[in-house]
Enzyme design. Structure first.
Site, mmCIF file in Angstrom:
data_model
loop_
_atom_site.group_PDB
_atom_site.id
_atom_site.type_symbol
_atom_site.label_atom_id
_atom_site.label_comp_id
_atom_site.label_asym_id
_atom_site.label_seq_id
_atom_site.Cartn_x
_atom_site.Cartn_y
_atom_site.Cartn_z
ATOM 1 N N GLY A 72 0.824 -1.214 0.000
ATOM 2 C CA GLY A 72 0.000 0.000 0.000
ATOM 3 C C GLY A 72 0.852 1.256 0.000
ATOM 4 N N GLY A 96 0.305 -1.424 6.557
ATOM 5 C CA GLY A 96 -0.729 -0.412 6.780
ATOM 6 C C GLY A 96 -2.073 -1.063 7.039
ATOM 7 N N GLY A 116 -6.911 -4.902 2.966
ATOM 8 C CA GLY A 116 -7.240 -5.476 1.660
ATOM 9 C C GLY A 116 -7.688 -4.461 0.638
ATOM 10 N N GLY A 129 -5.868 -2.745 -1.035
ATOM 11 C CA GLY A 129 -4.974 -2.963 -2.179
ATOM 12 C C GLY A 129 -5.070 -4.383 -2.725
ATOM 13 C CD GLU A 142 -1.941 -6.654 2.898
ATOM 14 O OE1 GLU A 142 -1.446 -5.704 2.281
ATOM 15 O OE2 GLU A 142 -3.127 -6.662 3.270
HETATM 16 C C1 5RP Z 1 -3.440 -3.655 1.049
HETATM 17 C C2 5RP Z 1 -3.748 -3.168 2.412
HETATM 18 C C3 5RP Z 1 -3.218 -1.822 2.795
HETATM 19 O O1 5RP Z 1 -2.501 -1.945 3.970
HETATM 20 C C4 5RP Z 1 -4.363 -0.880 3.003
HETATM 21 O O2 5RP Z 1 -5.182 -0.875 1.844
HETATM 22 C C5 5RP Z 1 -3.892 0.531 3.317
HETATM 23 O O3 5RP Z 1 -3.345 1.116 2.185
HETATM 24 P P1 5RP Z 1 -2.734 2.567 2.177
HETATM 25 O O4 5RP Z 1 -1.499 2.528 3.005
HETATM 26 O O5 5RP Z 1 -2.469 2.828 0.709
HETATM 27 O O6 5RP Z 1 -3.760 3.520 2.720
HETATM 28 O O7 5RP Z 1 -4.388 -3.801 3.212
HETATM 29 O O8 5RP Z 1 -4.064 -4.892 0.791
#
Ligand code: 5RP
Length: 217
Positions: free
Chosen positions: A29, A82, A95, A97, A103
């Site tokens: 992310g 994150g 999730g 992303g 993860e």
């Molecule tokens: C990806 C995730 C990320 O940690 C979550 O979407 C946060 O993303 P960002 O740091 O871009 O706000 O779970 O699968």
């Protein structure tokens, strides 16, 4: 301060958990991307990293970090990632992303999970952010119906395939007052790989970047 600036502050704060020579688990992310930039700037040399996505692997390789498969490591000392939402008990929705399954595996295999967020991700109750659920493609419609029975409204994430070759259903309207139970109920549906609730295995530490500095939970 902009949200991006806060993400960078959270990323910087995570560096104090990283020790030279460790094998580090790294999530996915934009906040993690900021962490990778800060890691490079810090000059800390890792032995290797285990990555939760192809995108993160590419970034880590670009700064010269050796990649290692989780199968070739024991439990990891530290995982940094994150989140899309965080509650007061360090339970998470992840999730956004689409990397939730890898993860969750790395979080499970890590002794310490440090979650880095800006304050916009904090919630008294999880569930404003649609819950991502990774599903085997042939089970998409069946899983959607089962999620409706659990009170949710599932929509297919358009034009998206996970690194594992699966689909993502984004689920709104779920009652997440008991996220541990909902995580278990969703994960028991045939065809679900996993859901983005990190409640049974929550974060150990959450570093929240706000206008008034870093708060550690
Ligand atoms: C990806 C995730 C990320 O940690 C979550 O979407 C946060 O993303 P960002 O740091 O871009 O706000 O779970 O699968």
């Amino acid at each position: 301060m902009s949200q991006q600036r806060l993400k960078i502050e959270a990323a910087k704060a995570a560096l104090k958990y990283v020790e030279p020579g460790m094998v580090l688990g790294v999530g996915t992310g934009s906040t993690v991307n900021a962490f990778i930039d800060e890691l490079e700037a810090s000059g800390i040399r890792l032995e290797a990293a285990v990555s939760s996505s192809e995108a993160t692997t590419e970034r880590l390789e670009a700064i010269g970090v050796e990649m290692r498969e989780l199968n070739h490591c024991g439990d990891l000392e530290l995982y940094i990632d994150g989140a899309d939402e965080v509650d007061d008990h360090k339970r998470l929705i992840k999730g956004g992303g689409g990397a939730l399954t890898r993860e969750k595996i790395i979080a499970a295999a890590s002794r310490q999970f440090v979650c880095i967020v800006d304050e916009s991700k904090c919630r008294p109750l999880l569930g404003e952010f649609p819950l991502p659920v990774e599903v085997i493609p042939m089970a998409r419609a069946y899983v959607s119906r089962q999620l409706t029975r659990l009170g949710g409204r599932a929509s297919l994430r358009e034009d998206f395939v996970t690194d594992n070759g699966n689909l993502i259903l984004d689920v709104r309207n779920l009652d997440l007052i008991n996220p541990v139970r909902m995580e278990r109920d969703i994960n028991q549906i045939a065809g679900v790989v996993t859901c983005g609730l990190f409640a049974a295995r929550a974060a150990d530490v959450v570093l929240v970047a706000s206008e008034s500095g870093i708060k550690t939970r």
